[in-house]
Design an enzyme around this catalytic site. Structure first.
Site: not given
Length: 310
Positions: A182, A195
């Protein structure tokens, strides 16, 4: 003592370079995806589903998995219907095959890999896509929540790589591994601690694997999307919130991403291109590309930016 060639080069280095060149040549066969076998985790919706459709449209046979079997079966059904009806029109009668897999369970992933090899063959391409969203500062994130994010987003990728790459190496014809990271991997944000950590770990794992697997002709691509509208937003957990607040936050974020209007099929196209060209790191969205550039040129500014609420 080190053994040298007549040109004065260490034989160990020469052997390494020869292996790298051979590996690069092996990987080039994936420029044509016709008839390749592709395994995709987390393919029940979003980026995983679109990736299955994208590879199938290029003539690949796909094996899709998801923690929700029905969703995986829906993806397989989409692949197996004619393109005129919205599917991918898979070739060679192979089509798509669906399985239920919890990627956070190492033994389940091992069994899945063994089943794929026994019934479909050794995959040419493995896409470790399964993941979850989570928002919260470190202080608000409970240990069990942090561990769950790491179990799925990071360890799920590790298990996938560990289960499939040995059989790809043994086959000796090269291949490709795609790991979904990501933009959060290199753009620190205080509200995405767990995350971002999980995705940064995937990023570094992929960099290390890329070097290790090169002599075997197995490429590794790290895909780094930014703001992409997928179903993951509707299930993203927000630390330190009530059920009512969580639903409100999920709706708010989902609406924002919908207006951003960057669809998962565009990430899928980037994944297919990355495999064909053996691209190492692929930031997909504009903000992901910008963040990657700033993180390399001015990492200090990224650390300052992490102090703000985004």
């Amino acid at each position: 003592p080190q053994t040298y060639t007549r040109k004065g080069q260490p034989m160990g280095l020469l052997k390494d370079v020869t292996g790298w060149r051979r590996g690069t040549k092996l990987q080039r066969r994936l420029r044509d995806l016709t008839g390749t076998l592709v395994v995709i985790t987390g393919a029940g919706s979003g980026i995983g589903r679109e990736t299955a459709l994208a590879f199938a449209a290029q003539g690949a046979i796909v094996v899709v998995s998801d923690i929700n079997l029905e969703s995986a079966q829906d993806t397989a059904a989409l692949v197996n219907i004619p393109s005129q009806a919205g599917g991918a029109e898979a070739v060679f009668g192979g089509g798509a095959h669906a399985y239920q897999v919890d990627v956070s369970d190492e033994q389940a992933v091992i069994r899945f890999a063994e089943t794929v090899a026994a019934h479909h063959g050794v995959p040419d391409i493995v896409v470790n896509n399964a993941g979850i969203g989570f928002s919260g500062t470190f202080a608000d994130t409970e240990q069990r929540q942090f561990e769950r994010v790491m179990d799925i987003n990071f360890w799920g990728v590790v298990y996938g790589c560990r289960a499939f790459t040995p059989m790809m190496i043994d086959r000796g014809t090269g291949g490709h591994v795609v790991n979904l990271s990501s933009a959060a991997a290199y753009t620190p944000q205080k509200a995405l601690t767990a995350y971002s950590t999980s995705k940064a770990a995937v990023f570094m794992l992929s960099d290390c694997l890329r070097a290790e697997l090169l002599p075997h002709g197995i490429g590794v691509s790290t895909i780094c999307p930014g703001l992409v509208h997928t179903n993951i937003l509707k299930t993203t957990e927000f630390a330190g919130t009530t059920a009512e607040e969580q639903l409100e936050n999920q709706t708010k974020v989902d609406n924002f991403y919908r207006k951003r209007n960057f669809t998962p099929d565009r990430v899928a196209s980037a994944i297919v291109k990355a495999v064909r060209t053996n691209k190492a790191v692929v930031p997909v969205t504009v903000e992901a590309k910008l963040g990657r550039t700033i993180s390399r040129l001015s990492p200090g500014s990224m650390r300052v930016g992490a102090r703000f609420e985004i």
